[in-house]
Design a protein around this motif. Structure first.
Motif, PDB file in Angstrom:
ATOM      1  N   TYR A 103      48.626  80.533  67.225  1.00  0.00           N
ATOM      2  CA  TYR A 103      47.799  79.955  66.173  1.00  0.00           C
ATOM      3  C   TYR A 103      46.637  79.130  66.728  1.00  0.00           C
ATOM      4  O   TYR A 103      45.719  78.794  65.994  1.00  0.00           O
ATOM      5  N   TYR A 104      46.675  78.764  68.009  1.00  0.00           N
ATOM      6  CA  TYR A 104      45.696  77.839  68.559  1.00  0.00           C
ATOM      7  C   TYR A 104      45.093  78.343  69.866  1.00  0.00           C
ATOM      8  O   TYR A 104      45.717  79.073  70.624  1.00  0.00           O
ATOM      9  N   TYR A 105      43.850  77.901  70.107  1.00  0.00           N
ATOM     10  CA  TYR A 105      43.257  77.955  71.433  1.00  0.00           C
ATOM     11  C   TYR A 105      43.414  76.572  72.062  1.00  0.00           C
ATOM     12  O   TYR A 105      43.301  75.554  71.369  1.00  0.00           O
TER      13      TYR A 105
ATOM     14  N   ARG B  29      42.805  79.051  66.017  1.00  0.00           N
ATOM     15  CA  ARG B  29      42.183  80.317  66.394  1.00  0.00           C
ATOM     16  C   ARG B  29      41.375  80.907  65.235  1.00  0.00           C
ATOM     17  O   ARG B  29      40.273  81.431  65.436  1.00  0.00           O
ATOM     18  N   ASP B  30      41.941  80.845  64.018  1.00  0.00           N
ATOM     19  CA  ASP B  30      41.245  81.479  62.901  1.00  0.00           C
ATOM     20  C   ASP B  30      39.910  80.803  62.641  1.00  0.00           C
ATOM     21  O   ASP B  30      38.917  81.463  62.311  1.00  0.00           O
ATOM     22  N   TRP B  31      39.845  79.469  62.815  1.00  0.00           N
ATOM     23  CA  TRP B  31      38.578  78.757  62.632  1.00  0.00           C
ATOM     24  C   TRP B  31      37.570  79.182  63.693  1.00  0.00           C
ATOM     25  O   TRP B  31      36.421  79.520  63.372  1.00  0.00           O
ATOM     26  N   ALA B  32      37.975  79.164  64.973  1.00  0.00           N
ATOM     27  CA  ALA B  32      37.063  79.513  66.060  1.00  0.00           C
ATOM     28  C   ALA B  32      36.579  80.947  65.932  1.00  0.00           C
ATOM     29  O   ALA B  32      35.382  81.232  66.108  1.00  0.00           O
ATOM     30  N   ASP B  33      37.495  81.856  65.604  1.00  0.00           N
ATOM     31  CA  ASP B  33      37.116  83.264  65.474  1.00  0.00           C
ATOM     32  C   ASP B  33      36.176  83.461  64.283  1.00  0.00           C
ATOM     33  O   ASP B  33      35.219  84.237  64.355  1.00  0.00           O
TER      34      ASP B  33
ATOM     35  N   PRO C 197      36.051  80.322  72.923  1.00  0.00           N
ATOM     36  CA  PRO C 197      36.850  79.146  73.311  1.00  0.00           C
ATOM     37  C   PRO C 197      36.600  78.691  74.743  1.00  0.00           C
ATOM     38  O   PRO C 197      36.780  77.517  75.058  1.00  0.00           O
ATOM     39  N   SER C 198      36.157  79.596  75.612  1.00  0.00           N
ATOM     40  CA  SER C 198      35.882  79.211  76.998  1.00  0.00           C
ATOM     41  C   SER C 198      34.633  78.345  77.113  1.00  0.00           C
ATOM     42  O   SER C 198      34.378  77.762  78.168  1.00  0.00           O
TER      43      SER C 198
ATOM     44  N   GLY D 142      25.336  70.390  74.116  1.00  0.00           N
ATOM     45  CA  GLY D 142      25.914  71.366  73.199  1.00  0.00           C
ATOM     46  C   GLY D 142      25.964  70.813  71.795  1.00  0.00           C
ATOM     47  O   GLY D 142      25.769  69.609  71.571  1.00  0.00           O
ATOM     48  N   ARG D 143      26.211  71.679  70.854  1.00  0.00           N
ATOM     49  CA  ARG D 143      26.253  71.285  69.440  1.00  0.00           C
ATOM     50  C   ARG D 143      27.663  70.897  69.020  1.00  0.00           C
ATOM     51  O   ARG D 143      28.645  71.551  69.417  1.00  0.00           O
ATOM     52  N   VAL D 144      27.773  69.854  68.218  1.00  0.00           N
ATOM     53  CA  VAL D 144      29.071  69.430  67.690  1.00  0.00           C
ATOM     54  C   VAL D 144      29.449  70.355  66.530  1.00  0.00           C
ATOM     55  O   VAL D 144      28.695  70.491  65.565  1.00  0.00           O
ATOM     56  N   VAL D 145      30.604  70.987  66.643  1.00  0.00           N
ATOM     57  CA  VAL D 145      31.009  71.986  65.661  1.00  0.00           C
ATOM     58  C   VAL D 145      32.277  71.620  64.893  1.00  0.00           C
ATOM     59  O   VAL D 145      32.641  72.290  63.941  1.00  0.00           O
ATOM     60  N   ARG D 146      32.948  70.530  65.321  1.00  0.00           N
ATOM     61  CA  ARG D 146      34.194  70.170  64.646  1.00  0.00           C
ATOM     62  C   ARG D 146      34.501  68.695  64.885  1.00  0.00           C
ATOM     63  O   ARG D 146      34.192  68.173  65.964  1.00  0.00           O
TER      64      ARG D 146
END
Length: 242
Positions: A104-106, A138-142, A148-149, A232-236
């Protein structure tokens, strides 16, 4: 009355829950996950046959990792069980904890940024006191199309971005996104200082803006090439304030 060993074991269970896994807690305190699991499961000592117990040194290191006061591991802490909670709030639904190592997670690095003036690249140092890793869904990042790297997490310092970001919040930065967009929030290498600011376009110039209303303390600063480098940009954002 519980013995000190029983109290420490109970508090160890709470500490593991706060870090999500024994492995993450072990990394934060500088021991092995296997050793913590042996204490947790009361594994017998090979020589004495008695259950493994926690020594003072480990207890103190766990307190430090949790940000608790000296002696916290040796005191009982009242906890409401599910039956008590549901008697007070009949509609309450229990939160199901999912192992952060599951699909479920990265796992991304939780770091401190180490920057120098004019440095284009990003140098990081693991934030071991907080576990060194951060789980992101994972679902959010995808869904967001994020690699994720190329993600790192840092903890917010200071009050300049309140009420959007508070000190102690954890934010996720996409190192792959350095293109400036008006009104977005970025991690910036500002003359060698790591800052988190909102970017604004005004009169043909990019500016670093703080969300804090006290503009006398947190005034805007020009973002000029060479002295203001986008990390980098703040995304979360994740935090305890609501």
């Amino acid at each position: 009355m519980k013995t000190n060993d029983e109290i420490r074991r109970q508090n160890l269970l709470g500490a593991i829950e706060r870090y999500r896994t024994a492995a993450k807690l072990a990394e934060a305190v500088g021991t092995s996950a296997a050793y913590l699991s042996q204490i947790k499961n009361q594994t017998p000592e090979s020589k004495t046959g008695k259950p493994k117990t926690m020594g003072d040194d480990l207890a103190r290191r766990i307190e430090q990792a949790l940000g608790e006061a000296h002696g916290w591991m040796d005191a009982e802490h009242e906890q409401l069980d599910l039956a008590t909670v549901t008697s007070i709030f009949p509609d309450a639904v229990p939160v199901v904890a999912i192992d952060s190592d599951a699909d479920y997670y990265y796992q991304i690095p939780l770091v401190k940024l180490r920057l120098q003036a004019g440095m284009q690249g990003v140098r990081t140092e693991p934030e071991y006191q907080s576990g060194g890793k951060k789980s992101v869904p994972r679902d959010w990042a995808d869904r967001e199309g994020l690699n994720p790297s190329r993600l790192v997490a840092i903890q917010v310092k200071g009050e300049s971005m309140e009420p959007t970001l508070y000190e102690g919040d954890t934010i996720v930065i996409n190192l792959a996104d350095t293109k400036l967009v008006d009104n977005a929030i970025y991690a910036i290498n500002y003359e060698g200082e790591a800052v988190v600011k909102r970017i604004s376009r005004d009169a043909g110039q990019w500016w670093l803006m703080s969300d804090n209303a006290d503009q006398r303390r947190f005034h805007r600063r020009a973002c000029r090439s060479g002295e203001c480098i986008v990390v980098g940009r703040v995304v979360r954002r994740e935090g305890s304030r609501f």
